[in-house]
Design a protein around this motif. Structure first.
Motif, PDB file in Angstrom:
ATOM      1  N   CYS A  23     -11.157 -26.965  16.999  1.00  0.00           N
ATOM      2  CA  CYS A  23     -11.143 -26.047  15.853  1.00  0.00           C
ATOM      3  C   CYS A  23     -11.939 -24.802  16.219  1.00  0.00           C
ATOM      4  CB  CYS A  23     -11.703 -26.706  14.607  1.00  0.00           C
ATOM      5  SG  CYS A  23     -13.165 -27.707  14.855  1.00  0.00           S
ATOM      6  N   GLU A  24     -11.370 -24.008  17.098  1.00  0.00           N
ATOM      7  CA  GLU A  24     -12.010 -22.744  17.469  1.00  0.00           C
ATOM      8  C   GLU A  24     -11.602 -21.700  16.440  1.00  0.00           C
ATOM      9  OE1 GLU A  24     -14.130 -22.383  19.861  1.00  0.00           O
ATOM     10  OE2 GLU A  24     -13.663 -23.775  21.496  1.00  0.00           O
ATOM     11  N   SER A  25     -12.536 -20.821  16.074  1.00  0.00           N
ATOM     12  CA  SER A  25     -12.241 -19.853  15.025  1.00  0.00           C
ATOM     13  C   SER A  25     -12.599 -18.446  15.469  1.00  0.00           C
ATOM     14  CB  SER A  25     -13.013 -20.210  13.758  1.00  0.00           C
ATOM     15  OG  SER A  25     -14.405 -20.206  14.012  1.00  0.00           O
TER      16      SER A  25
ATOM     17  N   GLU B 275      -3.558 -29.414  22.612  1.00  0.00           N
ATOM     18  CA  GLU B 275      -4.993 -29.705  22.745  1.00  0.00           C
ATOM     19  C   GLU B 275      -5.767 -28.492  22.233  1.00  0.00           C
ATOM     20  OE1 GLU B 275      -6.391 -32.599  24.092  1.00  0.00           O
ATOM     21  OE2 GLU B 275      -4.902 -33.480  25.411  1.00  0.00           O
ATOM     22  N   ASP B 276      -6.749 -28.029  23.005  1.00  0.00           N
ATOM     23  CA  ASP B 276      -7.591 -26.925  22.561  1.00  0.00           C
ATOM     24  C   ASP B 276      -6.755 -25.651  22.388  1.00  0.00           C
ATOM     25  OD1 ASP B 276      -9.969 -25.728  21.894  1.00  0.00           O
ATOM     26  OD2 ASP B 276     -10.779 -25.665  23.927  1.00  0.00           O
ATOM     27  N   ILE B 277      -7.088 -24.881  21.371  1.00  0.00           N
ATOM     28  CA  ILE B 277      -6.439 -23.587  21.133  1.00  0.00           C
ATOM     29  C   ILE B 277      -7.541 -22.551  21.001  1.00  0.00           C
ATOM     30  CG2 ILE B 277      -4.915 -22.276  19.622  1.00  0.00           C
ATOM     31  CD1 ILE B 277      -3.718 -24.941  18.703  1.00  0.00           C
ATOM     32  N   GLN B 278      -7.460 -21.498  21.815  1.00  0.00           N
ATOM     33  CA  GLN B 278      -8.586 -20.573  21.924  1.00  0.00           C
ATOM     34  C   GLN B 278      -8.148 -19.143  21.668  1.00  0.00           C
ATOM     35  OE1 GLN B 278     -11.555 -22.171  23.266  1.00  0.00           O
ATOM     36  NE2 GLN B 278     -12.678 -20.394  22.516  1.00  0.00           N
ATOM     37  N   PRO B 279      -8.656 -18.529  20.584  1.00  0.00           N
ATOM     38  CA  PRO B 279      -8.390 -17.105  20.408  1.00  0.00           C
ATOM     39  C   PRO B 279      -9.240 -16.287  21.364  1.00  0.00           C
ATOM     40  CG  PRO B 279      -9.767 -17.932  18.603  1.00  0.00           C
ATOM     41  CD  PRO B 279      -9.458 -19.109  19.495  1.00  0.00           C
TER      42      PRO B 279
ATOM     43  N   ASN C 104      -9.064 -28.496  27.579  1.00  0.00           N
ATOM     44  CA  ASN C 104      -9.957 -27.590  26.850  1.00  0.00           C
ATOM     45  C   ASN C 104      -9.972 -26.250  27.565  1.00  0.00           C
ATOM     46  OD1 ASN C 104     -12.143 -30.382  26.475  1.00  0.00           O
ATOM     47  ND2 ASN C 104     -10.671 -29.611  25.017  1.00  0.00           N
ATOM     48  N   CYS C 105     -10.496 -25.247  26.890  1.00  0.00           N
ATOM     49  CA  CYS C 105     -10.582 -23.944  27.533  1.00  0.00           C
ATOM     50  C   CYS C 105     -11.697 -23.134  26.904  1.00  0.00           C
ATOM     51  CB  CYS C 105      -9.258 -23.201  27.434  1.00  0.00           C
ATOM     52  SG  CYS C 105      -8.688 -22.941  25.756  1.00  0.00           S
ATOM     53  N   ALA C 106     -12.060 -22.067  27.578  1.00  0.00           N
ATOM     54  CA  ALA C 106     -13.107 -21.177  27.076  1.00  0.00           C
ATOM     55  C   ALA C 106     -12.755 -19.769  27.531  1.00  0.00           C
ATOM     56  CB  ALA C 106     -14.470 -21.596  27.631  1.00  0.00           C
TER      57      ALA C 106
HETATM   58 CA    CA Z   1     -12.541 -24.361  23.620  1.00  0.00          CA
END
Ligand code: CA
Ligand code: FEO
Ligand code: CA
Length: 666
Positions: free
Chosen positions: A361-363, A465-469, A555-557
């Motif tokens: 839950c990236e915002s 999986e991870d979703i990153q704006p 995951n991602c960043a």
């Molecule tokens: Ca992430």
């Protein structure tokens, strides 16, 4: 490591976690949402499904010219924007980071978090000691600076699940059974006691711990006043449209508002107002018992794979037994928000953002001030969501933001073949979400999020999986880890490979940088896997070396320069001949699709939690379930990382990566 899976040996070896994941990944999506037929049909060769060293051999004998570029040659092309020296992909007992960087252990399972925490005593674990120690299987990591200091802050870490077989001493045996006419050897767990279940519950949840850099090295502050453990028994509140609804009342909670604990917190997020978001992912596996097929909760629970019966908690706690308390499972599968600045705050389950297997839950704060939160539902053929708050973020008044996640609109994505993505709102009374179709209120829409999204015709994805704006570019990255169940007649533009063993990454461009947009565009950034095997159909750039490709993005960043870093789950000696790790990927210009290996985990581990501090000179990474390969047990793990002591079990751990002499990572 002679106990690693070797397909040439007899009998076959079955790893417990792989078996669990195979169970977990059975699709529960029986909706008839259309797929668009054969758009691209890159069939993945059967050859590469061979297990173990055979697969590695198959890959190395098919290496094409692309894969023999060395890291130095690739850099000489000047294409990658990352100037670290790429490491070699491979499998061994320890972690590796690019030359010129330090990767220091910051926190291991069992480490003290408080001044009065007991020492880790793996042979005599108790729930009481675990509650004061770092939990198991660290996943999401977030960093919340204190007083804006990038070198001093709160580290928030999810503890997703427990591996009893490598966590508890004297608890396993190796058994043989015959499966499809072949002898299979596997680890069998012993009889659970309530004490063991209580330790598991205390090892779940999350950690909030003050950390600071002292003489260039990060360390926990054991008397930090914000330090806190959250577990599967911590008191929480249901908040938002579902709170107090009949379907979340239980025998022990007639208010429908008080819940104990959070479980299977996979990825997560940190908000602009400095709260910690914990996603509840595979909560279904903790529920046991049976529910009658004519019970009103049966269909939605089945759609979520509940009860999964993977843990034994229901033997000792009625609330985890769906035959006794069929609505308890409706109180899990949410996003949990924790106010980290008050260690006594009651975490809130934000029901407005939907109930499914939230990977993360990236915002991001949108240009109009509203907050947009992205979340993937990690199952085969499930969906991509975003949630847009009604109220705007107030940068001058932290308290004004504390409940803004309780009111807003949840959307599910439909990826069209023409490159548009339509965000469809899940609003009671609109379209098919009516009482006649089983949605009598917004609470019903949210508790039954998957069924509501089915009704809207959302696009069935390859395990989101991870979703990153990316705040620099208005783009959003969606990790789709794999889906070997997708058949050739189920292909669509956004999920273009059958038997998708290695996954792909989708890039969404939000219209005019408006993250709240209901119509966006999308593209495939990368199809993963070995680009030298034509049948795989991978799409890394030609500057990507034999070390630079990967499978199973998870995951991602995004770093402070807006560059993408991806961590993986599932690369191992069987599938790719390399462990999981972190790859740095260019998304812009000529270098788009160029990937470089920066860090890799020890054998059996999964790479989780990549997260930068605000100056991107520290990269926090999580090594999850190390040593979990083949017939791994407490007594005989595949590695004894990170302590390498005979009397110390293998331990999941968080590392802080810094550049020698300082400076930005990458
Ligand atoms: Ca992430
Ligand atoms: Fe917990 Fe989707 O991995
Ligand atoms: Ca994950």
């Amino acid at each position: 490591m002679d106990h690693l899976a070797d397909p040439t040996a007899s009998p076959e070896i079955e790893n417990l976690t792989e078996r669990r994941e195979a169970l977990e990944d059975v699709s529960q999506n029986c909706s008839a949402n259309p797929t668009m037929g054969d758009i691209i049909n890159h069939r993945f060769s059967r050859r590469s499904f061979m297990a173990g060293s055979l697969a590695v051999a198959a890959i190395s004998t098919t290496v094409g010219p692309l894969a023999i570029l060395t890291a130095d040659e690739a850099r000489a092309n000047g294409v990658s924007s990352f100037d670290f020296k790429e490491i070699e992909a491979g499998v061994d007992e320890t972690h590796h980071v690019a030359e010129g960087y330090d990767a220091n252990i910051l926190l291991r399972w069992g480490d003290k978090l408080f001044a009065d925490s007991p020492d880790f005593d793996p042979m005599n674990q108790t729930a009481a000691s675990q509650e004061k120690q770092f939990g198991y299987n660290n996943d999401y990591i977030g960093f919340i600076p204190l007083d804006g200091n990038p070198d001093h802050g709160l580290l928030v870490v999810n503890h997703e699940y427990t591996n009893a077989e490598i966590m508890f001493p004297n608890f396993t045996s190796i058994v043989k059974e015959t499966k499809n006419g072949k002898e299979v050897e596997k680890v069998q767990l012993g009889e659970y006691t309530k004490e063991l279940v209580d330790i598991e519950m205390a090892a779940h949840g999350g950690t909030i711990v003050e950390i600071r850099k002292v003489d260039g090295k990060w360390q926990p502050v054991l008397d930090g006043k914000y330090n806190r453990r959250i577990t599967a028994t911590t008191e929480m509140q249901l908040a938002g449209p579902v709170a107090g609804h009949e379907r979340v009342k239980t025998p022990s909670d007639p208010t429908g508002k008080q819940v104990f604990g959070t479980i299977n917190n996979c990825a997560g997020g940190v908000t602009a107002w400095g709260t910690y978001l914990m996603s509840e992912e595979n909560f279904n596996g903790y529920f046991g018992g049976k529910i009658a097929e004519d019970h009103p909760e049966f269909a939605q629970l089945k759609r979520l794979g509940a009860p999964g019966g993977e843990y034994q908690w229901s033997k000792f706690y009625d609330r985890f037994d769906v035959s006794k308390e069929p609505t308890e499972a409706n109180r899990f599968g949410w996003i949990v928000e924790v106010d980290v600045m008050d260690p006594n705050s009651v975490p809130k389950k934000r029901t407005a953002a939907g109930r499914f297997k939230h990977e993360g839950c990236e915002s991001i704060v949108n240009k109009d001030g509203r907050v947009v939160l992205y979340s993937g539902d990690d199952s085969r053929f499930d969906y991509v969501y975003k949630f847009v708050t009604k109220a705007a973020f107030n940068p001058n008044d932290r308290a004004a933001n504390m409940d803004i996640l309780d009111d807003g609109t949840l959307y599910v994505a439909k990826f069209d073949a023409d490159g548009t993505v339509e965000w469809m709102p899940l609003i009671h009374g609109e379209g098919p979400l009516t009482e006649a179709n089983g949605f009598a209120s917004q609470a019903d829409v949210l508790i039954n999020t998957r069924l509501a999204a089915d009704a809207l015709g959302a696009t069935k994805m390859d395990r989101p999986e991870d979703i990153q704006p990316n705040p620099k570019t208005g783009k959003v990255y969606v990790m789709l880890t794999n889906n070997t169940n997708r058949t050739a007649d189920q292909l669509d533009a956004a999920n273009p490979r059958a038997e998708n063993a290695f996954g792909h990454i989708i890039e969404i461009t939000e219209t005019d940088g408006d993250y709240a947009s209901t119509k966006s565009t999308w593209d495939v950034l990368l199809k993963c896997g070995d680009p030298s095997v034509a049948e795989v159909g991978a799409s890394f750039s030609t500057a990507t070396t034999k070390n630079g490709w990967f499978g199973m993005p998870d995951n991602c960043a995004i770093d402070t320069d807006g560059r993408l870093w991806v961590s993986t789950d599932g690369n191992n000696q069987k599938a790719t001949g390399r462990t999981d790790g972190i790859w740095a990927i260019d998304t812009e210009g000529d270098a788009r699709g160029t990937s470089k290996l920066f860090f890799r985990v020890p054998v059996g581990a999964e790479m989780c939690g990549p997260s930068f501090n605000p100056t991107s000179d520290t990269f926090f990474v999580a090594v999850q379930h190390p040593g979990d390969a083949g017939l791994a047990t407490f007594e005989n793990p595949a590695t004894r990382w990170p302590d390498f002591k005979d009397d110390m079990p293998v331990r999941p751990a968080v590392l802080a990566i810094t550049k020698q002499g300082g400076g930005k990572i990458g």
